[in-house]
Design an enzyme around this catalytic site. Structure first.
Site, mmCIF file in Angstrom:
data_model
loop_
_atom_site.group_PDB
_atom_site.id
_atom_site.type_symbol
_atom_site.label_atom_id
_atom_site.label_comp_id
_atom_site.label_asym_id
_atom_site.label_seq_id
_atom_site.Cartn_x
_atom_site.Cartn_y
_atom_site.Cartn_z
ATOM 1 N N ASP A 180 0.912 -1.146 0.000
ATOM 2 C CA ASP A 180 0.000 0.000 0.000
ATOM 3 C C ASP A 180 0.945 1.187 0.000
ATOM 4 O O ASP A 180 1.561 1.498 1.031
ATOM 5 C CB ASP A 180 -0.880 0.006 1.258
ATOM 6 C CG ASP A 180 -1.845 1.176 1.227
ATOM 7 O OD1 ASP A 180 -1.426 2.294 0.868
ATOM 8 O OD2 ASP A 180 -3.030 0.989 1.539
ATOM 9 N N HIS A 181 1.089 1.841 -1.150
ATOM 10 C CA HIS A 181 2.194 2.800 -1.237
ATOM 11 C C HIS A 181 2.001 4.009 -0.321
ATOM 12 O O HIS A 181 2.961 4.707 -0.007
ATOM 13 C CB HIS A 181 2.469 3.221 -2.694
ATOM 14 C CG HIS A 181 1.510 4.208 -3.259
ATOM 15 N ND1 HIS A 181 0.304 3.861 -3.784
ATOM 16 C CD2 HIS A 181 1.583 5.563 -3.391
ATOM 17 C CE1 HIS A 181 -0.326 4.933 -4.209
ATOM 18 N NE2 HIS A 181 0.424 5.993 -3.986
ATOM 19 N N HIS A 243 -5.771 2.769 0.906
ATOM 20 C CA HIS A 243 -5.049 3.937 1.430
ATOM 21 C C HIS A 243 -5.811 4.683 2.536
ATOM 22 O O HIS A 243 -5.246 5.026 3.571
ATOM 23 C CB HIS A 243 -4.746 4.925 0.304
ATOM 24 C CG HIS A 243 -4.160 4.292 -0.916
ATOM 25 N ND1 HIS A 243 -3.210 3.303 -0.857
ATOM 26 C CD2 HIS A 243 -4.374 4.515 -2.242
ATOM 27 C CE1 HIS A 243 -2.867 2.946 -2.094
ATOM 28 N NE2 HIS A 243 -3.568 3.663 -2.944
#
Ligand SMILES: NC(=O)C1=CN([C@@H]2O[C@H](COP(=O)(O)OP(=O)(O)OC[C@H]3O[C@@H](n4cnc5c(N)ncnc54)[C@H](OP(=O)(O)O)[C@@H]3O)[C@@H](O)[C@H]2O)C=CC1
Ligand SMILES: O=C1O[C@H](COP(=O)(O)O)[C@@H](O)[C@H](O)[C@H]1O
Length: 492
Positions: A180-181, A243
């Site tokens: 999950d950047h 996110h």
């Protein structure tokens, strides 16, 4: 967690000619190489179908890192660590050749048999690749093996469970790094530090002192050429399931007993478990969906979502979501957490605003003065920093108040060049630090929350779509969500 600072590994990138690899992965690996975070004992093997030679692949890699290399002379040396191996990942025979190549590179680069398999391809291939890696023996290695998986991890809870079961046949949970950047972003990582390293905030971080929290992640870009993917996803699955809920979990979790991945994840899981489930019939009271129409962005006319490539002209897909979340636990009972995210909005920005409750008695009301609530703003992007909104005396003879701001901005401090999210995450995967990757339990709980909302939206057409203009801050109905609780979105 390994303490080794200069990890050595082979990195196999599935989807090596794709957008993510070119825009994010190669520049991030280059930055790690340039700043000495990874040892010279590394090699990258790119897999995709189109026929390229090693030389052509290396030249593409050099081009994609040129913007971060700024003319440095080491790009060729860097690219010489890259190898290309073309094949269709659905054909199991080709994995044997890849196995041979990895064996050779293991000894040439002395990587101790350490292997990262990075799946930067469409999710329908994730299970097949993991299965073939195991059945063809690529996971049998003297070193460690890790599977890095891009989002989306499934489309809903049942499909995520199937995918998880498939990859767990080949990799243990401790070897699966679900990206999950947002968890790699500097200021998202800073949430814990702001909360747990400041005596000023931690005692106030609860329903006695906080009235509401607002998280906004707005984008100026539209769906661009990702229409096919986005039509099956929408903003809810694309941004909220991962996110936005990850940021909620970090903001609301209890202090972990230790700063290790297991303890942090366990606290995040408790938040997701405590999140009030919204029944399909109640979705309208808690969530608002939107879809952008035509409008103006930076003075240029842009088309609406339904006019985009690979998009149904009557699409029911949401490009905007606003919602009210409630966490039913001792700390957060009664504190709404509002979230909103959307494409084609007026600015690219991600911010968290913590609004504190009003003081019990306002001495300045008698003079007709309004005193603003204190706000803590965590600026995730594009600025990175925090702003504290307070009230102070206006200079002069009279005692009147004026709002003031205390600002800390990372980007303004000389010498601070915060790593890109992907740079951190690749480095963490190489070091074996899972803290900023999502555990299966988090994924499952997030899907079970999201599934009710997506079912409600799939079962009812949004007759008012498109309901916000490109270049605006989303549909008006999103204001109503807060107004009925006596709040408003802070225009900061
Ligand atoms: N792009 C982005 O900004 C982001 C992407 N992601 C995720 O990353 C993943 C990749 O996205 P993205 O790079 O945009 O996708 P692209 O469509 O740009 O790239 C897909 C890649 O897969 C390869 N490929 C497709 N089919 C096969 C096959 N059968 N065998 C071997 N290779 C194949 C393609 O190469 P070829 O055609 O040569 O086979 C290409 O390299 C997705 O899961 C996406 O959700 C996540 C966040 C952001
Ligand atoms: O995962 C995704 O994130 C991007 C937004 O990321 P950011 O770092 O630029 O805020 C979003 O555009 C994309 O649709 C989504 O898949």
């Amino acid at each position: 967690m390994s303490k080794k600072e200069n990890p050595t590994s082979l990195i196999v990138i599935f989807g090596a000619t794709g957008d993510l690899a070119k825009r994010k992965l190669y520049p991030s690996i280059y930055r790690l190489y340039k700043n000495g975070s990874i040892s010279k004992n590394f090699a990258v093997v790119g897999v995709a179908r189109r026929p390229l030679t090693n030389e052509e692949f290396r030249s593409n890699v050099s081009k994609s890192v040129s913007s971060v290399a700024n003319g440095d002379g080491n790009v060729e040396e860097f690219s010489s660590h890259f190898y290309y191996h073309p094949f269709d990942v659905t054909s199991s025979e080709s994995y044997q050749q890849l196995k041979g190549l990895l064996g050779d590179l293991d000894s040439d680069y002395e990587t101790n048999g350490n292997r990262i398999f990075y799946l930067a391809m469409a999710p329908e291939f994730f299970g097949t690749i993991a299965t073939n890696l195991k059945s063809e023996g690529l996971t049998e290695t003297d070193g460690w093996k890790r599977l890095v998986i891009e989002k989306p991890f499934g489309h809903n809870l049942p499909s995520a469970k199937d995918l998880n079961a498939e990859i767990r046949q080949a990799f243990d949970e401790s070897e699966i790094y679900r990206i999950d950047h947002y968890l790699g972003k500097e200021m998202v990582q800073n949430i814990e530090v702001i909360r747990f390293a400041n005596a000023l905030f931690e005692p106030l971080w609860n329903n006695r002192y906080i009235s509401n929290i607002q998280i906004t992640s707005s984008e100026v870009l539209g769906v661009e050429d990702r229409g096919r993917y986005y039509e099956n996803s929408g903003a809810l699955r694309d941004m909220v399931q991962n996110h936005m809920l990850q940021m909620v979990a970090l903001l609301a979790m209890e202090p972990p007993i230790k700063l290790n991945p297991e303890e942090i994840r366990s606290e995040k899981v408790k938040v997701l478990r405590a999140m009030r489930k919204i029944e399909q019939d109640d979705v309208e009271d808690y969530f608002v969906r939107g879809q952008y129409g035509a409008g103006f962005v930076d003075g240029d006319q842009v088309q609406g979502y339904r006019e985009g490539n690979s998009v149904d002209p009557n699409s029911n897909t949401e490009t905007y979501v606003a919602g009210k979340l409630l966490i039913d636990n001792f700390r957060w009972a009664g504190v709404p957490i509002y979230i909103r995210t959307g494409k084609r909005m007026s600015e690219k920005s991600t911010k968290i605003i913590v609004q504190f409750k009003d003081i019990p008695m306002n001495l300045y009301y008698n003079r007709g003065e309004k005193v603003d609530p204190n706000l803590l703003v965590i600026n995730i992007q594009p600025e990175e920093g925090i702003t504290l909104h307070l009230n102070a005396k206006k200079s002069g003879k009279d005692v009147t108040t004026t709002p003031i701001k205390l600002d800390y901005t990372n980007n303004c401090i000389d010498g601070i060049n915060t790593p890109e999210a992907y740079e951190r995450l690749i480095y963490d995967a190489m070091r074996g630090d899972m803290t900023n990757f999502t555990h299966w339990d988090e994924v499952a709980l997030s899907w079970s929350f999201i599934d009710e909302i997506s079912k409600a939206w799939e079962n009812t057409r949004a007759f008012d779509f498109p309901n916000y203009e490109s270049g605006s801050m989303g549909p008006k109905q999103a204001d109503g969500l807060l107004e009925k609780d006596g709040f408003h979105w802070w225009p900061l």
